[in-house]
Design a protein around this motif. Structure first.
Motif, PDB file in Angstrom:
ATOM      1  N   MET A   1      83.407  18.434  59.370  1.00 27.40           N
ATOM      2  CA  MET A   1      83.930  17.462  60.336  1.00 27.40           C
ATOM      3  C   MET A   1      82.758  16.673  60.899  1.00 27.40           C
ATOM      4  O   MET A   1      81.794  17.261  61.393  1.00 27.40           O
ATOM      5  N   ASP A   2      82.860  15.352  60.820  1.00 33.73           N
ATOM      6  CA  ASP A   2      81.820  14.470  61.349  1.00 33.73           C
ATOM      7  C   ASP A   2      82.203  14.069  62.779  1.00 33.73           C
ATOM      8  O   ASP A   2      83.361  14.207  63.175  1.00 33.73           O
ATOM      9  N   HIS A   3      81.246  13.589  63.542  1.00 33.98           N
ATOM     10  CA  HIS A   3      81.488  13.055  64.891  1.00 33.98           C
ATOM     11  C   HIS A   3      80.832  11.684  64.905  1.00 33.98           C
ATOM     12  O   HIS A   3      79.628  11.579  65.068  1.00 33.98           O
TER      13      HIS A   3
ATOM     14  N   THR B   1      78.818   5.257  64.848  1.00 35.09           N
ATOM     15  CA  THR B   1      77.448   5.410  64.342  1.00 35.09           C
ATOM     16  C   THR B   1      77.529   5.933  62.910  1.00 35.09           C
ATOM     17  O   THR B   1      78.624   6.165  62.391  1.00 35.09           O
ATOM     18  N   GLY B   2      76.379   6.196  62.337  1.00 30.41           N
ATOM     19  CA  GLY B   2      76.351   6.845  61.020  1.00 30.41           C
ATOM     20  C   GLY B   2      76.811   8.295  61.093  1.00 30.41           C
ATOM     21  O   GLY B   2      77.068   8.930  60.077  1.00 30.41           O
ATOM     22  N   GLY B   3      76.945   8.845  62.294  1.00 31.31           N
ATOM     23  CA  GLY B   3      77.359  10.245  62.464  1.00 31.31           C
ATOM     24  C   GLY B   3      76.405  10.937  63.431  1.00 31.31           C
ATOM     25  O   GLY B   3      75.189  10.871  63.255  1.00 31.31           O
TER      26      GLY B   3
ATOM     27  N   LEU C   1      81.312  13.232  44.898  1.00 35.04           N
ATOM     28  CA  LEU C   1      82.334  12.309  45.405  1.00 35.04           C
ATOM     29  C   LEU C   1      82.785  12.818  46.769  1.00 35.04           C
ATOM     30  O   LEU C   1      83.088  14.006  46.934  1.00 35.04           O
ATOM     31  N   TYR C   2      82.775  11.919  47.734  1.00 34.78           N
ATOM     32  CA  TYR C   2      83.083  12.248  49.131  1.00 34.78           C
ATOM     33  C   TYR C   2      84.495  11.776  49.424  1.00 34.78           C
ATOM     34  O   TYR C   2      84.795  10.589  49.269  1.00 34.78           O
ATOM     35  N   PHE C   3      85.349  12.708  49.822  1.00 32.98           N
ATOM     36  CA  PHE C   3      86.717  12.352  50.196  1.00 32.98           C
ATOM     37  C   PHE C   3      86.814  12.374  51.715  1.00 32.98           C
ATOM     38  O   PHE C   3      86.651  13.436  52.330  1.00 32.98           O
TER      39      PHE C   3
ATOM     40  N   TYR D   1      86.707   6.758  50.153  1.00 25.41           N
ATOM     41  CA  TYR D   1      85.884   7.480  49.188  1.00 25.41           C
ATOM     42  C   TYR D   1      84.446   7.030  49.409  1.00 25.41           C
ATOM     43  O   TYR D   1      84.197   5.837  49.620  1.00 25.41           O
ATOM     44  N   ASN D   2      83.499   7.958  49.324  1.00 19.82           N
ATOM     45  CA  ASN D   2      82.099   7.570  49.231  1.00 19.82           C
ATOM     46  C   ASN D   2      81.574   8.129  47.916  1.00 19.82           C
ATOM     47  O   ASN D   2      81.989   9.205  47.482  1.00 19.82           O
ATOM     48  N   CYS D   3      80.637   7.396  47.316  1.00 19.01           N
ATOM     49  CA  CYS D   3      80.178   7.768  45.969  1.00 19.01           C
ATOM     50  C   CYS D   3      78.958   8.673  46.029  1.00 19.01           C
ATOM     51  O   CYS D   3      78.159   8.706  45.110  1.00 19.01           O
ATOM     52  N   ARG D   4      78.824   9.450  47.122  1.00 17.04           N
ATOM     53  CA  ARG D   4      77.554  10.132  47.429  1.00 17.04           C
ATOM     54  C   ARG D   4      77.789  11.239  48.444  1.00 17.04           C
ATOM     55  O   ARG D   4      78.865  11.340  49.016  1.00 17.04           O
ATOM     56  N   PHE D   5      76.738  12.003  48.705  1.00 15.48           N
ATOM     57  CA  PHE D   5      76.776  12.977  49.795  1.00 15.48           C
ATOM     58  C   PHE D   5      76.911  12.234  51.127  1.00 15.48           C
ATOM     59  O   PHE D   5      76.344  11.158  51.294  1.00 15.48           O
ATOM     60  N   GLY D   6      77.610  12.816  52.087  1.00 16.13           N
ATOM     61  CA  GLY D   6      77.716  12.220  53.422  1.00 16.13           C
ATOM     62  C   GLY D   6      76.524  12.605  54.271  1.00 16.13           C
ATOM     63  O   GLY D   6      75.869  13.615  54.034  1.00 16.13           O
ATOM     64  N   ASP D   7      76.259  11.780  55.263  1.00 14.66           N
ATOM     65  CA  ASP D   7      75.168  12.051  56.198  1.00 14.66           C
ATOM     66  C   ASP D   7      75.748  11.915  57.598  1.00 14.66           C
ATOM     67  O   ASP D   7      76.209  10.827  57.939  1.00 14.66           O
ATOM     68  N   PRO D   8      75.832  12.944  58.416  1.00 14.32           N
ATOM     69  CA  PRO D   8      75.182  14.252  58.349  1.00 14.32           C
ATOM     70  C   PRO D   8      76.017  15.414  57.796  1.00 14.32           C
ATOM     71  O   PRO D   8      75.679  16.570  58.052  1.00 14.32           O
ATOM     72  N   GLU D   9      77.046  15.171  57.001  1.00  5.66           N
ATOM     73  CA  GLU D   9      77.804  16.293  56.424  1.00  5.66           C
ATOM     74  C   GLU D   9      76.916  17.204  55.576  1.00  5.66           C
ATOM     75  O   GLU D   9      77.042  18.429  55.608  1.00  5.66           O
ATOM     76  N   THR D  10      76.021  16.561  54.804  1.00  9.86           N
ATOM     77  CA  THR D  10      75.145  17.325  53.913  1.00  9.86           C
ATOM     78  C   THR D  10      74.307  18.363  54.672  1.00  9.86           C
ATOM     79  O   THR D  10      74.010  19.432  54.146  1.00  9.86           O
TER      80      THR D  10
HETATM   81  N1  GLY Z   1      79.105  10.605  57.685  1.00 10.62           N
HETATM   82  C1  GLY Z   1      79.808   9.608  57.015  1.00 10.62           C
HETATM   83  C2  GLY Z   1      79.159   9.050  55.838  1.00 10.62           C
HETATM   84  O1  GLY Z   1      78.187   9.549  55.310  1.00 10.62           O
HETATM   85  O2  GLY Z   1      79.626   8.013  55.362  1.00 10.62           O
END
Ligand code: GLY
Ligand code: AMP
Length: 423
Positions: A211-213, A225-227, A268-270, A284-293
């Motif tokens: 879960m992102d914030h 923000t970016g997270g 692949l990021y859902f 969809y994101n084509c990459r790891f999420g930041d800061p999910e990773t």
């Molecule tokens: N945290 C969301 C993203 O990486 O797009």
């Protein structure tokens, strides 16, 4: 083995740390990396969008494998360019990265293959969009088609806000040509879940949910923000929902991309919304999420390098992808003022005993000292048996880090904790 990682944020630092667990890797080069990675990688000031620069550097330094982490180089064809000179790379080719690069493409893909998502309309003409909005249901969501530094989504709670959004994206070109086309879509409600998944184009292996914030301030106030922090696993994402997502979303998406001749390999990021009518894809994101990773990879028990190579070689089905059953919390420490104007260049103090829990996103290393150098400066992750302990542990570590102008949210994981207590 010499590995190159394209990108320079906290996500890349988390990837590099995990890769280092594989003993066959002798050197990691980060392009551009950042000063905070100086103990883990060789940072080289070549920008992530400089595809020729990246390819030349990889050839000159005899790189064996590359990991392309950010969206821009993936959409620009960095993986294609590396493959062309014989360097295998983790991440989708440009033709598959379009799943993030164009919202019109991804919405049309979902519609064509019956993948659940918000209802939508596509517009290439501002007047037609303005005409449509006169009678559209409100709230509504307006999305620029192309990449917009994560800012291309506007949720309009009134018709006036919707009109302003259309004008700023399509007429004033707030996001440049990314706003030549827009998607106007149904407003969805429900808990949000991020699921990253490894795939080799045929087999898909989801990682632990998170879960992102996204908002800057406590209580989900302030700007997007970016997270600002993450927790994993996401308590709303039950085993039953995971099964449903696998059947109705993950596998169909991978198959759809293959049928379109755009086989997706990499991560692949859902971005999912768990609505009362079932889980739906928001992005969809084509990459790891930041800061999910920064919460997902610390829970990975298998070898990241072996998994990455398996996604490239098409052997993911035979590769172990195992996660710990613990919990993780990552709190982002940013510069006050982020995501707008902020000051930095302040000396940072990170006690050695917590260094391994810190992923640096924006710092300079000069004369043996670290200085803040970015909006998001670093992420602090703690792994523990329960979500509560993970959150408390992350905040304990935050207290030990000092730099002027630092700010962070105080409620990362609070909503998730409430959900676990409701169970
Ligand atoms: N945290 C969301 C993203 O990486 O797009
Ligand atoms: P994105 O930039 O695509 O990550 O979207 C930013 C945020 O906007 C998401 O994390 C959601 O919270 C929100 N969002 C996007 N699409 C919708 C939608 N159709 N309904 C409600 N919220 C949305």
């Amino acid at each position: 083995m010499k590995v190159l990682v394209v990108g320079g944020g906290g996500r890349e630092h988390a990837i590099i740390r995990k890769l280092k667990e594989n003993k066959s890797i002798k050197e990691i080069h980060a392009l551009p990396g950042n000063g905070g990675m100086h103990k883990d990688a060789i940072s080289v000031s070549i920008g992530a969008k400089d595809i020729d620069g990246i390819v030349n550097y990889a050839l000159e330094n005899k790189i064996d494998y590359a990991v392309v982490a950010p969206d821009d180089p993936l959409v620009l064809g960095c993986v294609n360019a590396l493959e062309k000179v014989g360097i295998p790379a983790f991440g989708p080719r440009a033709e598959a990265a379009i799943i993030e690069g164009s919202k019109v493409f991804s919405k049309n893909l979902m519609k064509k293959y019956g993948i659940p998502t918000a209802d939508y309309h596509v517009f290439s003409d501002a007047n037609e969009a303005l005409e449509y909005i006169k009678n559209a249901p409100i709230p509504t969501v307006i999305k620029a088609d192309g990449l917009a530094l994560g800012k291309g989504v506007i949720i309009a709670f009134t018709r006036e806000e919707a009109v302003d959004a259309i004008n700023s994206v399509m007429n004033d070109k707030k996001f440049g040509s990314s706003g030549d086309n827009i998607v106007i879509e149904e407003f969805l409600e429900g808990p949000e879940v991020s699921v990253l998944a490894f795939t080799d184009g045929n087999c898909v292996k989801p990682m632990v949910s998170s879960m992102d914030h996204k908002r800057a301030l406590d209580g989900d106030k302030g700007l997007n923000t970016g997270g600002m922090g993450t927790i994993a696993p996401n308590p709303y994402y039950t085993e039953k929902i995971a099964e449903e997502c696998m059947k109705k979303i993950f596998v169909p998406t991978i198959e759809a991309m293959k049928k379109e001749g755009r086989e997706f390999r990499g991560c692949l990021y859902f971005g999912l919304m768990l609505t009362k009518n079932g889980p739906k894809v928001i992005e969809y994101n084509c990459r790891f999420g930041d800061p999910e990773t920064q919460v997902v990879l610390p829970l990975l028990e298998s070898d990241l390098f072996e998994i990455m190579k398996a996604t490239t070689n098409g052997t993911l089905a035979e590769c172990e992808v195992k996660f710990s059953s613990k919990n993780a919390c990552c709190v982002i420490m940013a510069s006050k003022g982020y995501p707008e104007k902020y000051q930095n260049g302040f000396e940072m103090e990170i006690p050695e005993e917590i260094e391994s829990a810190v992923y640096v996103a924006g710092a300079k290393y000069e004369n043996g000292k670290l200085y803040s150098a970015g909006g998001r400066v670093l992420g602090v992750t703690h792994v523990d048996d329960t979500l509560k302990d993970a959150i408390n542990g992350a905040y304990d570590k935050v207290q030990k880090i000092k730099f002027d102008n630092a700010f962070y949210r105080h409620d990362i994981g609070a909503k998730a904790l409430l959900a676990t207590e409701e169970e």
